[in-house]
Design a protein around this motif. Structure first.
Motif, PDB file in Angstrom:
ATOM      1  N   LYS A  85       0.860  -1.194   0.000  1.00 25.23           N
ATOM      2  CA  LYS A  85       0.000   0.000   0.000  1.00 25.23           C
ATOM      3  C   LYS A  85       0.890   1.236   0.000  1.00 25.23           C
ATOM      4  O   LYS A  85       1.931   1.254   0.646  1.00 25.23           O
ATOM      5  CB  LYS A  85      -0.885  -0.022   1.246  1.00 25.23           C
ATOM      6  CG  LYS A  85      -1.886   1.120   1.361  1.00 25.23           C
ATOM      7  CD  LYS A  85      -1.437   2.393   2.057  1.00 25.23           C
ATOM      8  CE  LYS A  85      -0.964   2.248   3.460  1.00 25.23           C
ATOM      9  NZ  LYS A  85      -0.648   3.590   4.077  1.00 25.23           N
ATOM     10  N   SER A  87       0.419   5.521   0.492  1.00 25.55           N
ATOM     11  CA  SER A  87      -0.428   6.696   0.710  1.00 25.55           C
ATOM     12  C   SER A  87       0.327   7.938   0.266  1.00 25.55           C
ATOM     13  O   SER A  87       1.543   8.036   0.472  1.00 25.55           O
ATOM     14  CB  SER A  87      -0.776   6.802   2.201  1.00 25.55           C
ATOM     15  OG  SER A  87      -1.270   8.101   2.486  1.00 25.55           O
ATOM     16  N   ASP A  93      -2.369  10.176   9.435  1.00 29.54           N
ATOM     17  CA  ASP A  93      -2.439   8.990   8.575  1.00 29.54           C
ATOM     18  C   ASP A  93      -1.495   7.905   9.092  1.00 29.54           C
ATOM     19  O   ASP A  93      -0.365   7.783   8.642  1.00 29.54           O
ATOM     20  CB  ASP A  93      -2.092   9.372   7.134  1.00 29.54           C
ATOM     21  CG  ASP A  93      -2.219   8.191   6.185  1.00 29.54           C
ATOM     22  OD1 ASP A  93      -2.736   7.144   6.611  1.00 29.54           O
ATOM     23  OD2 ASP A  93      -1.781   8.311   5.028  1.00 29.54           O
ATOM     24  N   THR A  96      -0.794   2.554   7.821  1.00 32.24           N
ATOM     25  CA  THR A  96       0.155   1.452   7.597  1.00 32.24           C
ATOM     26  C   THR A  96       0.314   0.586   8.844  1.00 32.24           C
ATOM     27  O   THR A  96       0.453  -0.631   8.745  1.00 32.24           O
ATOM     28  CB  THR A  96       1.532   2.008   7.178  1.00 32.24           C
ATOM     29  OG1 THR A  96       1.400   2.637   5.902  1.00 32.24           O
ATOM     30  CG2 THR A  96       2.586   0.913   7.076  1.00 32.24           C
ATOM     31  N   ASP A 203      -3.477   4.866  -1.852  1.00 34.44           N
ATOM     32  CA  ASP A 203      -4.397   5.698  -1.071  1.00 34.44           C
ATOM     33  C   ASP A 203      -4.078   7.147  -1.433  1.00 34.44           C
ATOM     34  O   ASP A 203      -3.113   7.717  -0.932  1.00 34.44           O
ATOM     35  CB  ASP A 203      -4.195   5.429   0.425  1.00 34.44           C
ATOM     36  CG  ASP A 203      -5.082   6.285   1.315  1.00 34.44           C
ATOM     37  OD1 ASP A 203      -5.907   7.055   0.771  1.00 34.44           O
ATOM     38  OD2 ASP A 203      -4.944   6.207   2.550  1.00 34.44           O
ATOM     39  N   LYS A 205      -4.830  10.845  -1.201  1.00 34.37           N
ATOM     40  CA  LYS A 205      -5.534  11.754  -0.298  1.00 34.37           C
ATOM     41  C   LYS A 205      -5.982  13.024  -1.029  1.00 34.37           C
ATOM     42  O   LYS A 205      -5.263  13.528  -1.898  1.00 34.37           O
ATOM     43  CB  LYS A 205      -4.617  12.169   0.858  1.00 34.37           C
ATOM     44  CG  LYS A 205      -4.050  11.002   1.657  1.00 34.37           C
ATOM     45  CD  LYS A 205      -5.106  10.409   2.522  1.00 34.37           C
ATOM     46  CE  LYS A 205      -4.534   9.378   3.472  1.00 34.37           C
ATOM     47  NZ  LYS A 205      -5.578   8.531   4.021  1.00 34.37           N
ATOM     48  N   THR A 241      -9.310   9.238  -0.931  1.00 39.29           N
ATOM     49  CA  THR A 241      -9.840   9.358   0.428  1.00 39.29           C
ATOM     50  C   THR A 241      -9.719  10.785   0.952  1.00 39.29           C
ATOM     51  O   THR A 241      -8.830  11.528   0.568  1.00 39.29           O
ATOM     52  CB  THR A 241      -9.128   8.363   1.379  1.00 39.29           C
ATOM     53  OG1 THR A 241      -7.764   8.736   1.557  1.00 39.29           O
ATOM     54  CG2 THR A 241      -9.186   6.938   0.840  1.00 39.29           C
TER      55      THR A 241
END
Length: 426
Positions: A85, A87, A93, A96, A203, A205, A241
């Protein structure tokens, strides 16, 4: 050695809005890594790309050239599928931390090569280093061994992965070309593809505390990265997100570890749980497992996996976490509902308290940060606590208050925020 191309010709091609050939891109990335293309020449090319863009073939070729500039990791010896993943970064955040052990608890290998925080966005390694004894630097052999036994590893990326990106990243920072979508996308994807994972979930943002403030821009970045991943043979999906307000209720290194452990224990804030489960579901689906990952948060399997991961990297998962020496509370000035809690302002305030760094060399305070008592949409009365500041240095409170100025609004109308998930691109 006679060079195949001239940097000036390549700069001129992109300046004149023409398409760079595969050979031109491969040469310029290689020559820049070798020091043949000067910093000022790459600066000019980066600005030409910023102003005139690149098509998808150019971006994919540019990404592959950056991957080829260094070593790549190979997980083919593992008996488990690998998934990762990434981000694009935000405030609070900490996903993880609960996500990697949750996915690993289903028998999947999660090689999470992470970084440190800079400015208002926190770094995963800084958070985990708040745990006594935990170490971030592992050899490739140690990474493979831990993936085989524990199933998840969160560690520093080696300097050998995409060295061209490391050089170019530093240059973009000082030449105001950071926001170029082709350069953002290729920077992220070159490192992630060089890691050698079978699948990648992004992900992306969106909002005040994110790199991308605008939903359409974020969609363009997500689409670009998904296309790069697929072109390289990596199963890639992106979730967009919300980062207009901080994620969860704790911001700062040890504070975010605390909140992650709450999630792993089957509790924690709804938005952190929602995003952790959504990303875990995508990561598991990419490896052929169709299940509801919230089960392993509730039955303790994810927590067992977390403790194994921390112990494997010499940390003590049961040790007390560091706390700051001083606290100060921000209270509501009137009755009403929290109608705005600006993620960027809260993130900068946390950084000013010592949770982040202005330069790579700066030290972070493990216990510094912010606890949120009243989040978006929650009712308060005058005098109720909204936030608590944590720091080891009292003079930092004033800087944090200045950074937060105008970031909290109280009104009579509750804002609507149905989900942290905005879109899926895959």
């Amino acid at each position: 050695m006679t060079e195949a191309f001239d940097a000036v010709d390549i700069i001129r091609t992109k300046r004149d809005r023409e398409v760079l050939s595969t050979d031109q891109i491969n040469w310029v990335i290689d020559a820049y890594t070798r020091g043949v293309v000067a910093e000022e020449q790459m600066s000019a090319l980066a600005m030409a790309i910023f102003l005139n863009g690149m098509n998808q073939d150019e971006i994919s070729t540019w990404t592959q050239a950056m991957i080829n500039s260094g070593e790549t990791m190979d997980f083919s010896s593992l008996s488990k599928p690998t998934t990762d993943k990434h981000s694009t970064g935000g405030v609070g955040d900490k996903i993880t931390l609960p996500l990697a052990p949750l996915v690993a608890s289903y028998g999947v290998a999660v090689p999470q090569l992470s970084g440190r925080g800079l400015g208002h966005t926190g770094g995963t390694l800084d958070k985990l280093e708040a745990i006594p004894g935990w170490r971030a630097n592992l050899t490739n052999d140690e990474i493979l061994r831990q993936l085989d036994t524990v199933g998840a590893v969160i560690c520093a990326a080696g300097s050998g992965l995409a060295p061209a990106d490391k050089k170019l990243y530093a240059l973009r920072d000082i030449t105001s070309t950071v926001e170029a979508i082709p350069l953002i996308a290729s920077s992220i994807m070159s490192k992630k593809i060089a890691e050698g994972t079978d699948s990648l979930i992004l992900d992306v943002k969106v909002g005040s505390g994110a790199f991308m403030k605008d939903l359409e821009q974020a969609r363009e970045l997500a689409r670009t990265m998904v296309r790069i991943g697929k072109a390289a043979g990596t199963h890639t999906v992106a979730l967009l997100t919300d980062m207009s307000v901080p994620l969860g209720r704790k911001i700062g290194n040890a504070l975010e570890v605390e909140e992650s452990v709450e999630v792993l224990a089957g509790g924690g804030p709804d938005d952190v749980v929602e995003l952790t489960v959504a990303l875990a579901r995508e990561m598991l689906l990419a490896t052929g497992i169709d299940t509801d990952p919230s089960e392993n948060l509730e039955n303790g399997k994810a927590m067992d996996s977390w403790k194994e991961l921390i112990r494997a990297q010499h940390g003590d998962p049961d040790a007390e976490l560091p706390t700051s020496k001083h606290t100060e509370t921000v209270v509501a000035e009137s009755d009403g509902v929290i109608s705005e809690l600006d993620a960027l302002k809260v993130g900068v305030a946390s950084w000013k308290l010592g949770a982040g760094r202005a330069r790579k060399e700066d030290q972070v305070q493990a216990g510094a940060g912010i606890t949120i008592h009243a989040h978006l949409g929650e009712a308060v009365k005058a005098g109720d606590p909204i936030l608590t500041f944590h720091t080891d240095d009292e003079p930092r409170f004033e800087k944090a208050r200045e950074a937060l100025e105008g970031g909290i609004k109280i009104s009579t109308v509750a804002p609507t925020r149905e989900s942290v998930l905005l879109d899926r691109i895959g």
